[in-house]
Design a protein around this motif. Structure first.
Motif, PDB file in Angstrom:
ATOM      1  N   MET A 105       0.841  -1.221   0.000  1.00  0.00           N
ATOM      2  CA  MET A 105       0.000   0.000   0.000  1.00  0.00           C
ATOM      3  C   MET A 105       0.862   1.251   0.000  1.00  0.00           C
ATOM      4  O   MET A 105       1.761   1.364   0.832  1.00  0.00           O
ATOM      5  N   PRO A 106       0.597   2.158  -0.938  1.00  0.00           N
ATOM      6  CA  PRO A 106       1.383   3.398  -0.902  1.00  0.00           C
ATOM      7  C   PRO A 106       1.073   4.190   0.359  1.00  0.00           C
ATOM      8  O   PRO A 106      -0.069   4.184   0.842  1.00  0.00           O
ATOM      9  N   GLY A 107       2.092   4.841   0.891  1.00  0.00           N
ATOM     10  CA  GLY A 107       1.884   5.598   2.134  1.00  0.00           C
ATOM     11  C   GLY A 107       1.399   7.009   1.854  1.00  0.00           C
ATOM     12  O   GLY A 107       1.228   7.413   0.708  1.00  0.00           O
ATOM     13  N   LEU A 108       1.174   7.732   2.907  1.00  0.00           N
ATOM     14  CA  LEU A 108       0.751   9.129   2.788  1.00  0.00           C
ATOM     15  C   LEU A 108       1.956  10.017   2.511  1.00  0.00           C
ATOM     16  O   LEU A 108       3.103   9.623   2.728  1.00  0.00           O
ATOM     17  N   SER A 109       1.691  11.235   2.105  1.00  0.00           N
ATOM     18  CA  SER A 109       2.758  12.224   1.986  1.00  0.00           C
ATOM     19  C   SER A 109       3.222  12.600   3.389  1.00  0.00           C
ATOM     20  O   SER A 109       2.501  12.382   4.377  1.00  0.00           O
ATOM     21  N   ARG A 110       4.386  13.208   3.492  1.00  0.00           N
ATOM     22  CA  ARG A 110       4.848  13.676   4.811  1.00  0.00           C
ATOM     23  C   ARG A 110       3.888  14.729   5.335  1.00  0.00           C
ATOM     24  O   ARG A 110       3.612  14.823   6.518  1.00  0.00           O
ATOM     25  N   ARG A 111       3.344  15.520   4.383  1.00  0.00           N
ATOM     26  CA  ARG A 111       2.390  16.554   4.788  1.00  0.00           C
ATOM     27  C   ARG A 111       1.146  15.907   5.400  1.00  0.00           C
ATOM     28  O   ARG A 111       0.660  16.319   6.442  1.00  0.00           O
ATOM     29  N   GLY A 112       0.658  14.858   4.685  1.00  0.00           N
ATOM     30  CA  GLY A 112      -0.539  14.162   5.168  1.00  0.00           C
ATOM     31  C   GLY A 112      -0.318  13.581   6.556  1.00  0.00           C
ATOM     32  O   GLY A 112      -1.203  13.605   7.413  1.00  0.00           O
ATOM     33  N   GLU A 113       0.880  13.076   6.767  1.00  0.00           N
ATOM     34  CA  GLU A 113       1.180  12.490   8.076  1.00  0.00           C
ATOM     35  C   GLU A 113       1.366  13.552   9.155  1.00  0.00           C
ATOM     36  O   GLU A 113       0.973  13.363  10.291  1.00  0.00           O
ATOM     37  N   ARG A 114       1.949  14.670   8.746  1.00  0.00           N
ATOM     38  CA  ARG A 114       2.285  15.695   9.750  1.00  0.00           C
ATOM     39  C   ARG A 114       1.107  16.591  10.113  1.00  0.00           C
ATOM     40  O   ARG A 114       1.154  17.328  11.083  1.00  0.00           O
ATOM     41  N   MET A 115       0.051  16.547   9.308  1.00  0.00           N
ATOM     42  CA  MET A 115      -1.086  17.432   9.558  1.00  0.00           C
ATOM     43  C   MET A 115      -1.624  17.186  10.973  1.00  0.00           C
ATOM     44  O   MET A 115      -2.048  16.080  11.302  1.00  0.00           O
ATOM     45  N   PRO A 116      -1.581  18.205  11.847  1.00  0.00           N
ATOM     46  CA  PRO A 116      -1.957  17.953  13.245  1.00  0.00           C
ATOM     47  C   PRO A 116      -3.476  17.923  13.442  1.00  0.00           C
ATOM     48  O   PRO A 116      -4.193  18.635  12.740  1.00  0.00           O
ATOM     49  N   PRO A 117      -3.941  17.109  14.371  1.00  0.00           N
ATOM     50  CA  PRO A 117      -5.369  17.190  14.709  1.00  0.00           C
ATOM     51  C   PRO A 117      -5.612  18.477  15.488  1.00  0.00           C
ATOM     52  O   PRO A 117      -4.686  19.019  16.091  1.00  0.00           O
ATOM     53  N   SER A 118      -6.833  18.971  15.468  1.00  0.00           N
ATOM     54  CA  SER A 118      -7.124  20.181  16.232  1.00  0.00           C
ATOM     55  C   SER A 118      -7.137  19.849  17.718  1.00  0.00           C
ATOM     56  O   SER A 118      -7.925  19.004  18.159  1.00  0.00           O
ATOM     57  N   PRO A 119      -6.278  20.511  18.508  1.00  0.00           N
ATOM     58  CA  PRO A 119      -6.275  20.200  19.939  1.00  0.00           C
ATOM     59  C   PRO A 119      -7.569  20.639  20.615  1.00  0.00           C
ATOM     60  O   PRO A 119      -7.891  20.196  21.706  1.00  0.00           O
ATOM     61  N   ILE A 120      -8.303  21.533  19.945  1.00  0.00           N
ATOM     62  CA  ILE A 120      -9.568  21.994  20.537  1.00  0.00           C
ATOM     63  C   ILE A 120     -10.630  20.911  20.373  1.00  0.00           C
ATOM     64  O   ILE A 120     -11.531  20.763  21.171  1.00  0.00           O
ATOM     65  N   ARG A 121     -10.495  20.157  19.292  1.00  0.00           N
ATOM     66  CA  ARG A 121     -11.533  19.176  18.985  1.00  0.00           C
ATOM     67  C   ARG A 121     -11.183  17.761  19.426  1.00  0.00           C
ATOM     68  O   ARG A 121     -12.017  16.875  19.361  1.00  0.00           O
ATOM     69  N   LYS A 122      -9.923  17.561  19.854  1.00  0.00           N
ATOM     70  CA  LYS A 122      -9.519  16.154  20.032  1.00  0.00           C
ATOM     71  C   LYS A 122     -10.179  15.475  21.231  1.00  0.00           C
ATOM     72  O   LYS A 122     -10.210  14.254  21.279  1.00  0.00           O
ATOM     73  N   LEU A 123     -10.719  16.253  22.167  1.00  0.00           N
ATOM     74  CA  LEU A 123     -11.407  15.611  23.290  1.00  0.00           C
ATOM     75  C   LEU A 123     -12.896  15.388  23.000  1.00  0.00           C
ATOM     76  O   LEU A 123     -13.627  14.901  23.863  1.00  0.00           O
ATOM     77  N   VAL A 124     -13.315  15.748  21.781  1.00  0.00           N
ATOM     78  CA  VAL A 124     -14.744  15.657  21.443  1.00  0.00           C
ATOM     79  C   VAL A 124     -15.316  14.248  21.674  1.00  0.00           C
ATOM     80  O   VAL A 124     -16.398  14.115  22.243  1.00  0.00           O
ATOM     81  N   PRO A 125     -14.596  13.163  21.266  1.00  0.00           N
ATOM     82  CA  PRO A 125     -15.175  11.834  21.502  1.00  0.00           C
ATOM     83  C   PRO A 125     -15.469  11.578  22.985  1.00  0.00           C
ATOM     84  O   PRO A 125     -16.460  10.920  23.316  1.00  0.00           O
TER      85      PRO A 125
END
Ligand code: PLP
Length: 407
Positions: free
Chosen positions: A1-21
């Motif tokens: 399987m081809p991997g993601l770009s470095r950009r795709g991997e480095r894209m940070p999740p929103s720290p404001i939204r990460k506790l939403v679950p």
């Protein structure tokens, strides 16, 4: 399987939204969650805006000009003139949210690997925009002990390298509520002129200033010329976060041309919303006066409540509708999680945004959280009381990994 770009991997999740679950889980368990974590206002949008959307006066929703509908840009020219910001309609590029205005500025002004200096803590999505554009954000730290004012200019100067392209400020500031003084802005202007940089100013909270403070615009600065770039949004001004409209304003012809071409590649910003935003510009000044009064009352209520919580350090902000608060815990994220997973007062809890994600320097902000004044006064008071009880219970609770019981 081809991997993601470095950009795709480095894209940070929103720290404001990460506790939403965790908040969703709490709600599934029947717990009421007071959301003071996110800048989603509960204020009603101006009637003019809603009316225009209800009756768009068209049977099709067409593309519009890539730099924005002329009627809307003409309206914006008048809007900015109210603040003494003199610009022409062809010096405005309407964007899909203020977010896109910032991305366009990064893309047009910086090549991959170039640097942008930004005071921290900063609006966390700057991290995501920087990754998208391949830009490196270089932080200069503003400290809660100093009321989050800009550090001495030498702190910025030492960060300038051959790759530095711009200084990016947010005024009034999200997350700190800090409002830059005219002197600070003039010093920044002198620095960018001397070192041949751009000054990008995110002014999406322009209207929200308290206690007689004034939000000075980058475009007020005499001599800023082609180096000044105003980044704006109507999301908070009119409580229309989902409308996705912002703009980039500058007198720099090359930047305007590049922003237009970036705009052409995505065709246009939402057209119905631009028509509605044009109408919102006609809303009576009382609309925004009332909104301002409401935010001031909420801020004051929050600070009255915070004053009663032991071990908390907070600086009453003069702008925007946020504050960064130091809590007597070692790991504010662990505490914010615990509030959602393990704590409740009569079936209620509170969701706060851990502040570490607002800093680029690792380790900073670990004991801080951002609180947004986005609920009415009684709910803000209730949320702060739950926070107080939560802190008492947490610190009294047995120590857990990453935290300690006492201050
Ligand atoms: C400082 C700041 N800049 C930009 C934005 C993005 O605004 P928009 O919703 O217009 O994309 C926000 C949104 O919260 C913000 O707080």
């Amino acid at each position: 399987m081809p991997g993601l770009s470095r950009r795709g991997e480095r894209m940070p999740p929103s720290p404001i939204r990460k506790l939403v679950p965790l908040a969703e889980d709490a709600k599934r368990r029947g717990v009421r969650v007071h959301h003071v974590n996110i800048g989603q206002p509960d204020i009603e949008s101006p009637e003019e805006f809603l009316e225009a959307l209800r009756d768009p006066g068209t049977r099709i929703v067409p593309y519009g000009h890539s730099a924005g509908l002329w009627e809307y840009r003409d309206g914006l020219v008048e809007y900015y003139a109210r603040f003494g910001i003199r610009v022409a309609s062809d010096e405005i590029v309407v964007t899909t949210g203020g977010s896109e205005a910032i991305i366009f500025a990064f893309l047009a002004l910086a090549d991959p690997g170039d640097e942008v200096i930004v005071p921290e803590p900063f609006y966390t999505n700057y991290n995501g925009f920087a990754v998208e554009a391949g830009v490196t954000l270089v932080p200069v730290t503003c400290r809660i002990e100093d009321g989050f004012r800009l550090p001495p200019l030498s702190a910025l100067e030492t960060r300038i390298t051959s790759r530095t392209r711009a200084i990016l400020i947010c005024n009034p500031n999200n997350p700190t509520g800090y409002v830059y003084s005219r002197e600070e802005l003039e010093a920044l202007r002198d620095l960018v002129v001397e070192r041949d940089l751009f000054l990008l100013s995110d002014e999406v909270y322009r209207e929200f200033v308290f206690d007689g403070a004034a939000a000075h615009s980058v475009l007020h600065l005499e001599g800023i010329g082609d180096r000044g770039v105003l980044l704006d949004s109507i999301s908070k001004r009119y409580s229309v976060c989902g409308a996705r409209l912002g703009c980039l304003v500058t007198r720099n012809r090359d930047l305007l041309s590049a922003a237009l071409r970036l705009g052409q590649a995505r065709l246009c910003a939402p057209t119905l919303e631009q028509k509605a935003a044009r109408r919102a510009l006609d809303a009576s000044p009382e609309y925004l006066e009332q909104v301002l009064d409401e935010y001031r009352a909420r801020r004051d209520a929050v600070f009255e409540e915070l004053a009663g919580i032991e071990g908390v350090l907070a600086v009453k902000p003069k702008g925007a509708f946020y504050t960064v608060v130091r809590l007597p815990v070692e790991d504010a994220e662990a505490f914010a999680r615990w509030l959602l997973t393990d704590f409740q007062v009569e079936g209620e809890t509170v969701m706060i945004a851990p502040a570490a994600g607002f800093y680029a320097t690792p380790g900073l902000g670990r004991d801080e959280v951002r609180i947004a004044f986005v609920r009415k006064v009684p709910e803000m008071r209730r949320a702060m009381r739950i926070l107080k009880l939560g802190l008492q219970a947490y610190r009294g609770a047995p120590a857990r990994a990453g935290d300690r019981a006492g201050p």
